[in-house]
Every structure is written in C-alpha cells, then in structure tokens.
Motif scaffolding. Structure first.
Motif, mmCIF file in Angstrom:
data_model
loop_
_atom_site.group_PDB
_atom_site.id
_atom_site.type_symbol
_atom_site.label_atom_id
_atom_site.label_comp_id
_atom_site.label_asym_id
_atom_site.label_seq_id
_atom_site.Cartn_x
_atom_site.Cartn_y
_atom_site.Cartn_z
ATOM 1 N N TYR A 177 0.811 -1.213 0.000
ATOM 2 C CA TYR A 177 0.000 0.000 0.000
ATOM 3 C C TYR A 177 0.846 1.265 0.000
ATOM 4 C CZ TYR A 177 -4.597 -2.165 0.392
ATOM 5 O OH TYR A 177 -5.762 -2.867 0.125
ATOM 6 N N SER A 178 2.158 1.110 -0.046
ATOM 7 C CA SER A 178 3.047 2.264 -0.127
ATOM 8 C C SER A 178 3.585 2.377 -1.545
ATOM 9 C CB SER A 178 4.199 2.130 0.864
ATOM 10 O OG SER A 178 4.977 0.981 0.587
ATOM 11 N N GLU A 179 4.284 3.430 -1.817
ATOM 12 C CA GLU A 179 4.811 3.642 -3.160
ATOM 13 C C GLU A 179 6.046 2.770 -3.387
ATOM 14 O OE1 GLU A 179 6.426 7.330 -5.972
ATOM 15 O OE2 GLU A 179 5.506 7.728 -4.027
ATOM 16 N N GLY A 180 6.057 2.032 -4.476
ATOM 17 C CA GLY A 180 7.211 1.201 -4.804
ATOM 18 C C GLY A 180 7.238 -0.092 -4.025
ATOM 19 N N ARG A 181 6.406 -1.040 -4.432
ATOM 20 C CA ARG A 181 6.325 -2.310 -3.705
ATOM 21 C C ARG A 181 7.461 -3.257 -4.115
ATOM 22 N NH1 ARG A 181 0.475 -4.303 -5.682
ATOM 23 N NH2 ARG A 181 1.047 -6.423 -5.114
ATOM 24 N N TYR A 182 7.651 -4.292 -3.296
ATOM 25 C CA TYR A 182 8.658 -5.309 -3.552
ATOM 26 C C TYR A 182 7.971 -6.616 -3.967
ATOM 27 C CZ TYR A 182 11.859 -2.189 -1.002
ATOM 28 O OH TYR A 182 12.606 -1.114 -0.586
ATOM 29 N N PRO A 183 8.658 -7.479 -4.703
ATOM 30 C CA PRO A 183 8.055 -8.744 -5.130
ATOM 31 C C PRO A 183 7.690 -9.635 -3.943
ATOM 32 C CG PRO A 183 10.031 -8.256 -6.405
ATOM 33 C CD PRO A 183 10.009 -7.291 -5.268
ATOM 34 N N ILE A 184 6.633 -10.430 -4.138
ATOM 35 C CA ILE A 184 6.186 -11.332 -3.080
ATOM 36 C C ILE A 184 7.289 -12.314 -2.684
ATOM 37 C CG2 ILE A 184 4.639 -13.276 -2.591
ATOM 38 C CD1 ILE A 184 2.445 -11.797 -4.050
ATOM 39 N N LEU A 185 7.961 -12.909 -3.662
ATOM 40 C CA LEU A 185 9.022 -13.863 -3.347
ATOM 41 C C LEU A 185 10.151 -13.199 -2.571
ATOM 42 C CD1 LEU A 185 9.277 -16.023 -6.598
ATOM 43 C CD2 LEU A 185 8.853 -16.877 -4.289
ATOM 44 N N PHE A 186 10.486 -11.973 -2.936
ATOM 45 C CA PHE A 186 11.534 -11.235 -2.237
ATOM 46 C C PHE A 186 11.137 -11.019 -0.777
ATOM 47 C CE2 PHE A 186 13.330 -7.246 -0.695
ATOM 48 C CZ PHE A 186 14.673 -7.389 -1.004
ATOM 49 N N LEU A 187 9.925 -10.538 -0.558
ATOM 50 C CA LEU A 187 9.462 -10.277 0.811
ATOM 51 C C LEU A 187 9.413 -11.557 1.632
ATOM 52 C CD1 LEU A 187 6.545 -7.787 0.062
ATOM 53 C CD2 LEU A 187 8.704 -7.227 1.188
ATOM 54 N N ALA A 188 8.851 -12.612 1.040
ATOM 55 C CA ALA A 188 8.677 -13.858 1.784
ATOM 56 C C ALA A 188 10.009 -14.505 2.131
ATOM 57 C CB ALA A 188 7.823 -14.824 0.966
ATOM 58 N N ARG A 189 10.905 -14.582 1.158
ATOM 59 C CA ARG A 189 12.181 -15.253 1.419
ATOM 60 C C ARG A 189 13.036 -14.477 2.402
ATOM 61 N NH1 ARG A 189 13.251 -17.317 -4.865
ATOM 62 N NH2 ARG A 189 11.879 -19.143 -4.724
ATOM 63 N N ALA A 286 -0.156 -16.862 -1.071
ATOM 64 C CA ALA A 286 1.258 -16.983 -1.432
ATOM 65 C C ALA A 286 2.152 -16.783 -0.219
ATOM 66 C CB ALA A 286 1.600 -15.961 -2.514
ATOM 67 N N MET A 287 1.880 -15.753 0.552
ATOM 68 C CA MET A 287 2.725 -15.454 1.714
ATOM 69 C C MET A 287 2.653 -16.563 2.753
ATOM 70 S SD MET A 287 4.695 -12.863 1.913
ATOM 71 C CE MET A 287 5.701 -11.841 2.990
ATOM 72 N N GLU A 288 1.466 -17.095 2.951
ATOM 73 C CA GLU A 288 1.316 -18.159 3.931
ATOM 74 C C GLU A 288 2.000 -19.450 3.472
ATOM 75 O OE1 GLU A 288 -2.910 -16.508 5.790
ATOM 76 O OE2 GLU A 288 -2.909 -18.339 4.594
ATOM 77 N N TYR A 289 1.906 -19.748 2.198
ATOM 78 C CA TYR A 289 2.572 -20.948 1.675
ATOM 79 C C TYR A 289 4.089 -20.819 1.793
ATOM 80 C CZ TYR A 289 3.876 -24.645 -1.636
ATOM 81 O OH TYR A 289 4.413 -25.774 -2.218
ATOM 82 N N LEU A 290 4.600 -19.669 1.428
ATOM 83 C CA LEU A 290 6.041 -19.455 1.415
ATOM 84 C C LEU A 290 6.640 -19.394 2.815
ATOM 85 C CD1 LEU A 290 6.062 -16.762 -1.404
ATOM 86 C CD2 LEU A 290 7.135 -19.015 -1.569
ATOM 87 N N CYS A 291 5.863 -18.930 3.771
ATOM 88 C CA CYS A 291 6.415 -18.647 5.106
ATOM 89 C C CYS A 291 5.791 -19.483 6.223
ATOM 90 C CB CYS A 291 6.216 -17.163 5.458
ATOM 91 S SG CYS A 291 7.056 -16.010 4.368
ATOM 92 N N SER A 292 4.836 -20.347 5.915
ATOM 93 C CA SER A 292 4.079 -21.003 6.987
ATOM 94 C C SER A 292 4.934 -21.770 7.998
ATOM 95 C CB SER A 292 2.993 -21.911 6.406
ATOM 96 O OG SER A 292 3.546 -22.911 5.571
ATOM 97 N N PRO A 293 5.998 -22.497 7.580
ATOM 98 C CA PRO A 293 6.782 -23.186 8.617
ATOM 99 C C PRO A 293 7.416 -22.218 9.613
ATOM 100 C CG PRO A 293 7.256 -24.071 6.439
ATOM 101 C CD PRO A 293 6.467 -22.830 6.225
ATOM 102 N N GLU A 294 8.002 -21.142 9.083
ATOM 103 C CA GLU A 294 8.628 -20.142 9.957
ATOM 104 C C GLU A 294 7.579 -19.363 10.737
ATOM 105 O OE1 GLU A 294 11.496 -21.260 6.789
ATOM 106 O OE2 GLU A 294 9.374 -20.683 6.773
#
Length: 378
Positions: A177-189, A286-294
C-alpha cells in the motif's frame, strides 16, 4: 552495544526511537548498513560467489554457491577483512545514514580505519559523542540480522541483540500500500530468512532475544519493561510517551505509517490486524505458503488453507508496473521454476529422511528445520 534488527516495516525504528529516550542509551537509527554491505561486497570479491555490489543482501536459499557464501559471511570477522577503499566507504556510509542519523552522518568523515571492525568501533565512539555520550550505546539496522555474530564478536562483553519479528502478512500489506512495492518472493524469502536467523541466534548465542511487534503494540508496558531488563537499564514511564520522540537530527519524530490514520501515532492497536482487511486473497495464500513453517515457529497462524491445495505459480506473479524501480532487475524470475523449488522445500517437512545439505539449501539452519518439522507435523 545494543543492536536492534529485523525486517523493514516491523517496528524496528519505533523501538530505536523509544530506546533513544532513555537517559542511559545513546541510540542511532540505520547508520551503518553501508559497512555491512561493503563488507559483503569485498568478501564476495575474494570468493567464488560474485554479487552485484548494488544488489540487496541475499536470502541464500536453494543454491550451493549461495549457501556456501552464507557460511563464509557467518565465519568471517569484520576485523579480518581490509577495507579496499576507505574513502568510498566513508562517503557511502555518510550518504546512506544521513536520512536517519543526520547528526552522526556528519561525523563519519572523521573515521580512520583499515578494516571493517575498526570502522564500526570508531563509528560507535562517534555515535556516543553525537547522541549524548551515555552509559550504553546502540543502533538499529533493517535486513541485517545475519551480522549478529559479527556484532557479538566485535563487542564481546557488551553486545545485546534484539530481533524484531512481525507477521509477514502485515509487512506485505504495509509495503504493497506504499509507493514502490517489492516482489512477493523477495518479501517472503527475506522474512523467513530473518525469522530463521533470529530464532537460531536466540537459541545459540547469549544475549539475543526476539521481540514480536504485536506484543510491543498490544502490551507496551510489559514488553518495554522486558527490553529494559534485557539491556540493563531502569524502566522509565517516559519510554511509553511517544509524543516526545526525536529523530536522528534531534527533531520531533513522526511515525512512518502507510495508512496515515489519526490513531497511527504511538501504540496503535489497529496496526496489528489491519492486514486482514487489506490483503488480497491471492497474496495472502502466497505469503502463507512461502512462510508457513517459519510463521508457525514464531507463533503465527490463521491460514486460509492448511493444505495449500489451490496454490500455484500464478500466486507468485507480481504487478511489475507497481514494483520499485531499483528492484526490477533483481526480480526477473521464472515463476514456474521458483514454484517448483518452493514445492520441493515445502514437501521436505513431511519427508522422513532429509539430509543436512537439503536442510541448509532449503531452510538455512538444519537445527531450525528440525524444530519446524516437529511443529508442522503435530
């Protein structure tokens, strides 16, 4: 030396500004990231793993070369590596610290050092001189908790490290919701890397603790009291007063809220669960799948789909036109291939025999994988 670190948009700046109100701590915000990054770049130049010097710190997942470099970073002291161009590093540090630690940035040119350890030790002395020369000193840096061992080695008798963790879904919403977002994979990893290392360091290195953003906001007095006890200062009620917080230029500080609500100042309880109403279902899955174990390791839950039967590579695709310009060159990915990597990673948690190398490539720290596997399979 008190080191506060974590993911961006996790409340690290808020914690730093609160601690700076103490009569016992000289504290700075984001003053030395350039030191860590230049150290990474120099170390890369003398190893087989070459990195773009402008690239963000890596998440280290999936590739032999990356995990080997991660181990090299972990096992090399700041004081072991000579600075190839100290004038460049001083300029880099001055420019990158100026927006957050304005007064300290003006002192960087006074540093004279041959290696990265000496540079940071001198930087700490100028930090004290700039912000009150109090009994204790500290600074915060986002993205940088992989340098926790380096801080512990450099300040062996005085270092205390506070790892700030926030629900990754809230971080995603704040960023999107801010200007200039980052990719989902980048954020999750990066989130799961930082969470994994925070957990590992808190278990394996003395004087490392995890503080959850949600605890800070919902139970501020108890959480700040525990932070004071940890760093060794007296609790003061004024640490709960967010009206008098100053920034790195000793000017009044305004909290960085994506949504600019009237109630956004101070300990805003809306910020804890706001993501639930703002997040798109595809992004949440996507975020839950990528990060659910952690996430489970950190005590987060409430997943849309416990079995993730509807997840696909489509969930990883970003709206490229909305990405921050600087990150686009580092986000050109084959999403089908990345989805395959993530699926294989996820499936390791239900497999009986997983080699140490598989644990490293997919989860960075084998002992943390073992903890997650127990939690996931309960």
């Amino acid at each position: 030396m008190i080191f506060v670190t974590g993911m961006f948009r996790s409340g690290t700046t808020f914690v730093a500004r609160l601690l700076n109100q103490s009569e016992e701590i000289s504290f700075a915000s984001d003053p030395f990231f350039a030191v860590f990054k230049d150290f990474r770049n120099t170390l890369s130049n003398v190893n087989a793993h070459k990195v773009d010097p402008h690239a963000p710190l890596e998440d280290y997942y999936f590739e032999e070369e990356k995990i080997n470099f991660f181990k090299t970073v972990q096992n090399t002291k700041l004081s072991d590596i000579k600075i190839p161009d100290v004038n460049y590093l001083k300029k880099f540090t001055e420019e990158s610290s100026s927006p957050y630690s304005e007064l300290l940035s003006k002192q960087i040119q006074n540093i004279s050092a041959e290696n990265y350890g000496d540079f940071l030790i001198q930087g700490e002395k100028y930090l004290r001189l700039t912000y009150g020369n109090k009994r204790l000193s500290g600074f915060k840096e986002v993205w940088a908790n992989e340098f926790t061992p380096h801080i512990n080695q450099l300040f062996p008798n005085s270092s205390k490290v506070i790892h700030i963790i926030r629900d990754p879904r809230a971080i995603l919403v704040s960023n999107f919701y801010s200007e200039g977002r980052y990719p989902i994979l980048f954020l999750a990893r990066h989130w799961r890397k930082l969470a994994t290392l925070a957990f590992h360091y808190s278990k394996s290195i003395p004087n490392n603790i995890i503080v959850k953003y949600e605890d800070l906001i919902l139970n501020p007095k108890e959480t700040i009291q525990s932070i004071c006890d940890f760093v060794g200062i007296e609790f003061d009620e004024k640490l709960l007063n967010t009206e008098e917080i100053t920034d790195g230029g000793n000017k009044k500080w305004t909290q960085n809220s994506t949504f600019n609500e009237k109630e956004s100042a101070g300990f805003n309880k809306q910020s804890v669960n706001r993501w639930m109403d703002k997040i798109e279902l595809s992004d949440r899955l996507a975020m839950e799948y990528l990060c659910s174990p952690e996430m489970r390791l950190m005590g987060y839950g409430d997943f849309l789909d416990e079995k993730f039967e509807t997840i696909s590579a489509v969930n990883f695709v970003d709206k490229k036109e909305r990405l921050a310009n600087w990150i686009i060159p580092y986000s050109e990915l084959n999403f089908e291939r990345e989805f395959l990597k993530e699926t294989q990673r996820f499936n390791l948690l239900s497999r009986e025999n997983v080699s140490t190398r598989e644990k490293e490539l997919n989860f960075l720290i084998p002992s943390v994988f073992d903890e997650m596997k127990v939690i996931v399979n309960k």
